[in-house]
Design a protein around this motif. Structure first.
Motif, mmCIF file in Angstrom:
data_model
loop_
_atom_site.group_PDB
_atom_site.id
_atom_site.type_symbol
_atom_site.label_atom_id
_atom_site.label_comp_id
_atom_site.label_asym_id
_atom_site.label_seq_id
_atom_site.Cartn_x
_atom_site.Cartn_y
_atom_site.Cartn_z
ATOM 1 N N ASN A 193 49.747 56.571 43.783
ATOM 2 C CA ASN A 193 49.296 55.125 43.666
ATOM 3 C C ASN A 193 50.620 54.519 43.239
ATOM 4 N N GLN A 194 51.882 55.129 43.308
ATOM 5 C CA GLN A 194 52.982 54.584 42.786
ATOM 6 C C GLN A 194 53.223 52.990 43.501
ATOM 7 N N LYS A 195 52.812 53.147 44.583
ATOM 8 C CA LYS A 195 53.268 51.805 45.676
ATOM 9 C C LYS A 195 52.050 50.893 45.620
ATOM 10 N N HIS A 196 51.041 51.396 45.154
ATOM 11 C CA HIS A 196 49.644 50.676 45.522
ATOM 12 C C HIS A 196 49.249 49.762 44.031
ATOM 13 N N ASP A 197 49.729 50.334 42.884
ATOM 14 C CA ASP A 197 49.165 49.871 41.703
ATOM 15 C C ASP A 197 50.071 48.532 41.476
ATOM 16 N N ALA A 198 49.368 47.381 41.237
ATOM 17 C CA ALA A 198 50.148 46.086 41.087
ATOM 18 C C ALA A 198 50.760 45.901 39.705
ATOM 19 N N LEU A 199 50.530 46.673 38.668
ATOM 20 C CA LEU A 199 50.772 46.457 37.499
ATOM 21 C C LEU A 199 51.456 47.576 36.911
ATOM 22 N N LEU A 200 51.345 48.969 37.143
ATOM 23 C CA LEU A 200 51.978 49.895 36.353
ATOM 24 C C LEU A 200 53.118 50.575 37.296
ATOM 25 N N SER A 201 54.160 50.797 36.540
ATOM 26 C CA SER A 201 55.183 51.832 37.143
ATOM 27 C C SER A 201 55.467 52.985 36.363
ATOM 28 N N ILE A 202 56.079 54.032 36.954
ATOM 29 C CA ILE A 202 56.319 55.358 36.244
ATOM 30 C C ILE A 202 57.429 54.973 35.371
ATOM 31 N N ASP A 203 58.393 53.976 35.481
ATOM 32 C CA ASP A 203 59.441 53.714 34.498
ATOM 33 C C ASP A 203 58.836 53.356 33.161
ATOM 34 N N PHE A 204 57.632 52.361 33.229
ATOM 35 C CA PHE A 204 56.969 51.980 32.207
ATOM 36 C C PHE A 204 56.346 53.028 31.403
ATOM 37 N N LEU A 205 55.530 53.903 32.182
ATOM 38 C CA LEU A 205 54.689 54.778 31.409
ATOM 39 C C LEU A 205 55.667 55.967 30.771
ATOM 40 N N LYS A 206 56.943 56.166 31.461
ATOM 41 C CA LYS A 206 57.829 57.272 30.613
ATOM 42 C C LYS A 206 58.319 56.539 29.351
ATOM 43 N N LYS A 207 58.751 55.283 29.581
ATOM 44 C CA LYS A 207 59.055 54.510 28.092
ATOM 45 C C LYS A 207 58.069 54.490 27.165
ATOM 46 N N ALA A 208 56.728 54.257 27.678
ATOM 47 C CA ALA A 208 55.824 54.183 26.747
ATOM 48 C C ALA A 208 55.596 55.552 25.896
ATOM 49 N N VAL A 242 37.519 52.376 36.252
ATOM 50 C CA VAL A 242 39.013 52.451 36.851
ATOM 51 C C VAL A 242 39.175 52.049 38.197
ATOM 52 N N GLY A 243 40.057 51.494 38.614
ATOM 53 C CA GLY A 243 40.289 51.000 39.914
ATOM 54 C C GLY A 243 41.056 52.012 40.961
ATOM 55 N N HIS A 276 45.341 48.682 38.133
ATOM 56 C CA HIS A 276 45.353 49.085 36.933
ATOM 57 C C HIS A 276 44.621 47.602 35.899
ATOM 58 N N ASN A 277 43.824 47.898 35.390
ATOM 59 C CA ASN A 277 43.225 46.885 34.272
ATOM 60 C C ASN A 277 43.005 45.404 35.359
ATOM 61 N N PHE A 278 42.307 45.782 36.364
ATOM 62 C CA PHE A 278 41.753 44.815 37.269
ATOM 63 C C PHE A 278 40.785 43.845 36.522
ATOM 64 N N ASN A 282 38.730 39.060 35.925
ATOM 65 C CA ASN A 282 37.448 38.766 36.245
ATOM 66 C C ASN A 282 37.140 37.270 36.844
ATOM 67 N N ALA A 283 38.116 36.339 36.463
ATOM 68 C CA ALA A 283 37.856 35.043 36.760
ATOM 69 C C ALA A 283 38.043 34.662 38.156
ATOM 70 N N TRP A 284 38.821 35.634 39.207
ATOM 71 C CA TRP A 284 39.080 35.514 40.075
ATOM 72 C C TRP A 284 38.799 36.415 41.378
ATOM 73 N N PHE A 285 38.097 37.589 40.600
ATOM 74 C CA PHE A 285 37.885 38.630 41.627
ATOM 75 C C PHE A 285 36.221 39.214 41.279
ATOM 76 N N ASP A 286 35.491 39.443 42.277
ATOM 77 C CA ASP A 286 34.375 40.062 41.936
ATOM 78 C C ASP A 286 34.022 41.381 41.428
ATOM 79 N N GLU A 287 35.124 42.185 41.593
ATOM 80 C CA GLU A 287 35.210 43.380 41.155
ATOM 81 C C GLU A 287 35.313 43.496 39.648
ATOM 82 N N GLY A 288 35.919 42.376 39.179
ATOM 83 C CA GLY A 288 36.155 41.989 37.697
ATOM 84 C C GLY A 288 34.822 41.597 37.076
ATOM 85 N N LYS A 289 33.989 40.663 37.922
ATOM 86 C CA LYS A 289 32.786 40.452 37.413
ATOM 87 C C LYS A 289 31.776 41.562 37.280
ATOM 88 N N MET A 290 32.022 42.482 38.328
ATOM 89 C CA MET A 290 31.143 43.470 38.424
ATOM 90 C C MET A 290 31.314 44.510 37.174
#
Length: 307
Positions: A193-208, A242-243, A276-278, A282-290
């Motif tokens: 999911n590296q290319k699909h996740d709009a929020l996370l990157s492997i670089d950020f996770l490693k730094k975290a 989770v998304g 991640h954290n979709f 929720n203000a813009w997407f039905d999945e967030g409201k769901m």
């Protein structure tokens, strides 16, 4: 705008403004300022809500209470941000909607961030704040412990610590949203999911992980660090969200399977096409409201089914 085009636009903006910059060596302080500004795009509706702050132990808590609230139950929330980012400000819009939808008071904890306060001092600060919450007169059976991303890690680790103490009353329920609970990064979705996740990157996770575990002798596989590997028996009823595009999707799936094997009461929901954290969108997407509606259902029908 058509939902598909709206989603593609938002994902493209997130990849350019959050995921792509995380590849570079910006300081945590710079990233905090940046994410604090970016999250101001979320519409924060405070209508019919009362918001105030006070202290728990040495930490600040933001208390968001619906004006029509009549329940003693509260949601004690630990925000995400990879242990090093996130604040009361970044999550305020999301938690205002949670309070409004559930009708419950949400108490958002401003816990100390890494690298200034790494493991285990960070976890100890959260534990002390929870003890202070109960000492203030709130009953553990009225507490629903919740968190997203790294906050879900802290919430699960806290719950497992309370289980081990045996003589401590557990929270009524546990809600883990897009949980970051395997710091060994062995979940398959980290890769596919590296290319699909709009929020996370492997670089950020490693730094975290580096910030969280600096100057300590704990390995990422230690159950206190990665609570996915702990004995989950005895946990209170558990909600996991989770998304399907999240790099941490398999953290959530594995947690669900292990909780079922440990005979924990588990509610699990996978939201197709979401990153991640979709739910914060929720203000813009039905999945967030769901996701909000599913949280409300979990509280009303799973946690209160014997009331």
């Amino acid at each position: 705008m058509h939902e598909m085009w709206k989603q593609l636009l938002v994902e493209s903006c997130l990849k350019g403004t959050l995921r792509y910059p995380s590849k570079y060596d910006f300081s945590p302080q710079t990233m905090r300022h940046f994410t604090g500004q970016i999250t101001q795009i979320f519409p924060c509706n405070t209508q019919d809500l009362n918001i105030d702050t006070y202290s728990l132990d040495t930490l600040t808590v933001e208390k968001i209470t619906p004006l029509q609230n009549t329940s003693k139950q509260i949601i004690f929330y630990l925000h995400g941000g990879g242990f090093c980012l996130g604040s009361l400000k970044t999550h305020r819009a999301w938690l205002c909607e949670m309070a409004r939808t559930t009708g419950l008071t949400v108490m958002s904890l401003a816990y100390p961030l890494t690298p200034e306060t790494p493991f285990p001092e960070l976890n100890e600060a959260v534990y002390n704040a929870y003890k202070a919450l109960l000492a203030s007169g709130i009953q553990a059976d009225d507490v629903i412990l919740a968190g997203d991303d790294a906050g879900a890690n802290l919430a699960l680790a806290l719950s497992l610590r309370l289980v081990r103490q045996k003589n401590t009353v557990l929270p009524r329920g546990l809600m883990l949203l897009s949980p970051f609970i395997d710091l060994t990064l062995t979940s398959n979705s980290i890769r596919y999911n590296q290319k699909h996740d709009a929020l996370l990157s492997i670089d950020f996770l490693k730094k975290a992980i580096h910030y969280y575990l600096q100057n300590c002798d704990f390995d990422p596989s230690n159950p206190r660090v990665s609570p996915l590997f702990d004995d989950l028996a005895g946990l209170p009823p558990l909600l996991i969200q989770v998304g399907s595009k999240s790099m941490l999707m398999d953290d959530a799936k594995r947690l669900k399977d292990m909780a079922v094997n440990a005979e924990v009461d588990v509610s699990y929901k996978l939201y197709t096409g979401m990153w991640h954290n979709f739910f914060m969108f929720n203000a813009w997407f039905d999945e967030g409201k769901m996701a909000l509606d599913d949280i409300c259902y979990f509280i009303q029908h799973r946690l209160n089914k014997t009331n």
